[in-house]
Design an enzyme around this catalytic site. Structure first.
Site, mmCIF file in Angstrom:
data_model
loop_
_atom_site.group_PDB
_atom_site.id
_atom_site.type_symbol
_atom_site.label_atom_id
_atom_site.label_comp_id
_atom_site.label_asym_id
_atom_site.label_seq_id
_atom_site.Cartn_x
_atom_site.Cartn_y
_atom_site.Cartn_z
ATOM 1 N N GLU A 1 -43.568 41.329 69.007
ATOM 2 C CA GLU A 1 -45.020 41.393 68.729
ATOM 3 C C GLU A 1 -45.743 41.883 69.978
ATOM 4 O OE1 GLU A 1 -46.260 37.544 67.392
ATOM 5 O OE2 GLU A 1 -44.835 37.546 65.714
ATOM 6 N N PRO A 2 -47.046 42.171 69.860
ATOM 7 C CA PRO A 2 -47.782 42.621 71.054
ATOM 8 C C PRO A 2 -47.659 41.622 72.207
ATOM 9 C CG PRO A 2 -49.145 42.871 69.093
ATOM 10 C CD PRO A 2 -47.881 42.200 68.648
ATOM 11 N N THR B 1 -37.724 49.219 64.305
ATOM 12 C CA THR B 1 -36.832 50.379 64.212
ATOM 13 C C THR B 1 -36.320 50.569 62.794
ATOM 14 O OG1 THR B 1 -36.167 50.165 66.502
ATOM 15 C CG2 THR B 1 -34.644 51.349 65.062
ATOM 16 N N ARG C 1 -18.886 76.863 86.220
ATOM 17 C CA ARG C 1 -20.075 77.392 86.894
ATOM 18 C C ARG C 1 -19.755 77.707 88.365
ATOM 19 N NH1 ARG C 1 -24.871 79.952 86.674
ATOM 20 N NH2 ARG C 1 -26.394 79.140 88.178
ATOM 21 N N GLY D 1 -27.929 71.244 86.724
ATOM 22 C CA GLY D 1 -29.048 71.945 87.372
ATOM 23 C C GLY D 1 -30.174 72.187 86.383
ATOM 24 N N GLY D 2 -30.784 73.361 86.424
ATOM 25 C CA GLY D 2 -31.921 73.675 85.542
ATOM 26 C C GLY D 2 -31.556 73.565 84.082
ATOM 27 N N GLU E 1 -32.813 45.005 72.757
ATOM 28 C CA GLU E 1 -31.872 43.864 72.620
ATOM 29 C C GLU E 1 -31.810 43.049 73.912
ATOM 30 O OE1 GLU E 1 -31.137 43.345 69.717
ATOM 31 O OE2 GLU E 1 -31.322 45.330 68.822
HETATM 32 C C1 LIG Z 1 -37.074 52.079 70.958
HETATM 33 C C2 LIG Z 1 -37.242 50.606 70.760
HETATM 34 C C3 LIG Z 1 -36.793 50.033 69.572
HETATM 35 C C4 LIG Z 1 -36.959 48.656 69.363
HETATM 36 N N1 LIG Z 1 -36.590 48.128 68.148
HETATM 37 C C5 LIG Z 1 -36.937 46.857 67.849
HETATM 38 C C6 LIG Z 1 -36.745 46.340 66.529
HETATM 39 O O1 LIG Z 1 -36.182 47.008 65.644
HETATM 40 N N2 LIG Z 1 -37.183 45.094 66.241
HETATM 41 C C7 LIG Z 1 -37.784 44.308 67.188
HETATM 42 O O2 LIG Z 1 -38.167 43.193 66.856
HETATM 43 N N3 LIG Z 1 -37.968 44.749 68.451
HETATM 44 C C8 LIG Z 1 -37.569 46.012 68.804
HETATM 45 N N4 LIG Z 1 -37.776 46.507 70.079
HETATM 46 C C9 LIG Z 1 -38.410 45.645 71.070
HETATM 47 C C10 LIG Z 1 -37.528 45.304 72.256
HETATM 48 O O3 LIG Z 1 -36.559 44.357 71.909
HETATM 49 C C11 LIG Z 1 -38.465 44.833 73.395
HETATM 50 O O4 LIG Z 1 -39.169 45.994 73.833
HETATM 51 C C12 LIG Z 1 -37.737 44.196 74.534
HETATM 52 O O5 LIG Z 1 -37.153 42.974 74.161
HETATM 53 C C13 LIG Z 1 -38.678 43.930 75.721
HETATM 54 O O6 LIG Z 1 -39.873 43.354 75.320
HETATM 55 P P1 LIG Z 1 -41.278 43.986 75.781
HETATM 56 O O7 LIG Z 1 -41.208 45.442 75.505
HETATM 57 O O8 LIG Z 1 -42.362 43.229 75.166
HETATM 58 O O9 LIG Z 1 -41.300 43.829 77.364
HETATM 59 P P2 LIG Z 1 -41.754 42.513 78.174
HETATM 60 O O10 LIG Z 1 -41.021 41.327 77.641
HETATM 61 O O11 LIG Z 1 -43.220 42.463 78.240
HETATM 62 O O12 LIG Z 1 -41.175 42.848 79.608
HETATM 63 C C14 LIG Z 1 -41.838 43.707 80.523
HETATM 64 C C15 LIG Z 1 -41.064 43.679 81.849
HETATM 65 O O13 LIG Z 1 -41.044 42.334 82.358
HETATM 66 C C16 LIG Z 1 -39.696 41.927 82.567
HETATM 67 N N5 LIG Z 1 -39.551 40.495 82.275
HETATM 68 C C17 LIG Z 1 -40.031 39.806 81.217
HETATM 69 N N6 LIG Z 1 -39.644 38.526 81.271
HETATM 70 C C18 LIG Z 1 -38.891 38.403 82.399
HETATM 71 C C19 LIG Z 1 -38.189 37.332 83.009
HETATM 72 N N7 LIG Z 1 -38.153 36.107 82.461
HETATM 73 N N8 LIG Z 1 -37.492 37.586 84.152
HETATM 74 C C20 LIG Z 1 -37.511 38.824 84.699
HETATM 75 N N9 LIG Z 1 -38.166 39.869 84.178
HETATM 76 C C21 LIG Z 1 -38.823 39.658 83.030
HETATM 77 C C22 LIG Z 1 -38.890 42.770 81.570
HETATM 78 O O14 LIG Z 1 -37.522 42.841 81.956
HETATM 79 C C23 LIG Z 1 -39.603 44.098 81.668
HETATM 80 O O15 LIG Z 1 -39.161 44.787 82.798
HETATM 81 C C24 LIG Z 1 -37.571 47.854 70.358
HETATM 82 C C25 LIG Z 1 -37.988 48.449 71.547
HETATM 83 C C26 LIG Z 1 -37.830 49.790 71.760
HETATM 84 C C27 LIG Z 1 -38.327 50.414 73.053
#
Ligand SMILES: Cc1cc2nc3c(=O)[nH]c(=O)nc-3n(C[C@H](O)[C@H](O)[C@H](O)COP(=O)(O)OP(=O)(O)OC[C@H]3O[C@@H](n4cnc5c(N)ncnc54)[C@H](O)[C@@H]3O)c2cc1C
Length: 391
Positions: free
Chosen positions: A128-129, A159, A269, A343-344, A367
């Protein structure tokens, strides 16, 4: 290959390899230039070929109509799938294996068997957001209403929503006695109250999109609850473990392809009157890549086998994180070096290294990010010690 495996394992690996070489790799550039989309006739032929090869439902038991491969054999297949870009390998559908033990008879008939037959596809709505790494921060709710649940929430990065028939929706229960605990629901697509808010563009060029999806007052029958109230996180962890292992396997496949292609290019190359592989700076990039690939592959293969052997699930959990962490970071280093060697040309979208350079980046994020994998590994190390995890 130097890794010990049975004749049957090797035959499965070879079948998957041939499928990728003949049916996927030739279509990569077309896919890249067409938003990841291939003509329906091509997809149909790929699906038919997978059925012929016994690779259409590799992670599902034979009793339910699946191919019944061992976890190690699934690793071998996923590794080959990882050799193709643009997620073309997703034509091979790995359904929710965790559901085999959990689904009710009705859910097996309505959902699991159609997944296995390739008639339905699923997707996952967890993030979620305000809740990514911290899954427990989800705000989506499920409220019991008679013989139904009413679901509300906003989900990101869903996804394959554009191709799915079913979405697994994770929510917190709004009412006693299990208020605040997680539950997972099966929601048919389309359903009243389910709306795509946006389809953002991502770095890679995949036909499967990652939609932002809003669930407003969505009624699902109580029979669509997966398992029991409060069990939602268990299935998610099982799925994470499986996916982390398969990501590690796909990353090994990506690295093998990149090293193969970059080595062939470096031998052919010529600059300054000789093949660039004769420059130590280039040769060492290839040597480092090959060494790291072997390390990742040994780790990943052994993990597949130990799961088949029934090793303790907590140890599996740590090892899946270790394999995903190492494999994904290895593939990113290999892709970066491959772009450099080309390279390029390595910056052109028709080049395999350019595509992988963008595509494997997400393997360090989805994941569970690399940071979260390190947290899991460190936590298990503190609890179990080195010998239990790397002895
Ligand atoms: C292409 C794509 C496909 C996806 N598909 C799915 C899907 O099908 N279903 C679904 O539910 N989700 C999906 N996701 C979501 C994905 O699992 C999350 O993006 C991921 O778990 C990270 O969550 P976030 O993006 O909110 O980052 P955040 O959790 O906000 O993390 C931001 C940064 O803070 C770091 N951070 C956060 N907590 C800690 C901690 N405790 N210790 C150290 N560092 C920390 C993270 O490592 C990262 O660098 C997808 C994401 C992408 C990009």
């Amino acid at each position: 290959m130097t890794y010990p495996m049975s004749d049957e394992d090797r035959a499965i690996q070879e079948r998957a390899r041939r499928f990728v070489d003949e049916e996927l790799i030739p279509y990569e550039v077309d896919a890249e230039m067409n938003q990841g989309v291939l003509p329906p006739a091509v997809i149909e032929r790929q699906e038919a070929r997978l059925r012929e090869l016994g690779l259409s439902a590799v992670n599902m038991p034979k009793e339910l109509g699946g191919d019944g491969l061992s976890v190690f054999q699934q690793v071998l297949v996923s590794e080959q799938i990882g050799r193709a870009t643009n997620a073309l390998g997703w034509v091979l559908h790995n359904g929710p294996q965790w559901a085999v033990e959990i689904f009710t008879d009705e859910q097996v008939e309505r959902y699991l068997k159609p997944f296995i037959r390739g008639e339905k596809r699923e997707c996952y709505a967890i993030t979620e957001p305000g809740a990514g790494s911290d899954v427990d921060a989800i705000e989506a709710t499920a409220r019991r209403d008679g013989d139904a649940y009413v679901l509300n929430g906003l989900k990101w990065h869903v996804t394959s929503f554009n191709k799915a028939d079913v979405v697994f929706f994770q929510a917190k229960l709004a009412d006693a006695p299990n208020q605040g605990t997680h539950a997972l629901f099966i929601v048919d697509i389309p359903s009243e109250g389910v709306r795509v808010v946006a389809t953002p563009a991502y770095s890679h060029t995949f036909a499967d999109h990652h939609a932002i999806v809003e669930f407003t007052g969505v009624r699902v029958p109580a029979a669509n609850l997966v398992g029991e109230e409060g069990g939602g996180m268990d299935f998610t962890y099982a799925w994470f473990r499986y996916e982390r292992l398969m990501i590690a396997a796909r990353c090994c496949g990506a690295a093998e392809r990149l090293i193969d292609e970059a080595t062939a290019f470096a031998k052919e190359r010529a600059q300054f009157g000789r093949p660039i592989i004769e420059f130590q700076a280039v040769a060492h990039m290839l040597a480092d890549s090959l060494t790291e690939l072997w390390a990742a592959r040994l780790m990943t293969y052994r993990l597949g086998q130990e799961i088949d052997e029934g090793v303790d699930v907590k140890v599996q959990h740590a090892h899946c994180s270790m394999a995903k962490l190492y494999g994904s970071e290895m593939a990113n280093r290999v892709a970066d070096r491959a772009v450099q060697i080309f390279g390029g040309r390595g910056y052109m979208r028709e080049n395999v290294a350019e595509r992988f350079y963008r595509e494997v980046r997400v393997d360090r994020i989805w994941e569970g990010t690399s940071e979260i994998q390190r947290n899991i590994v460190a936590d298990q190390l503190a609890k179990r010690g080195v010998r239990a995890l790397a002895g």
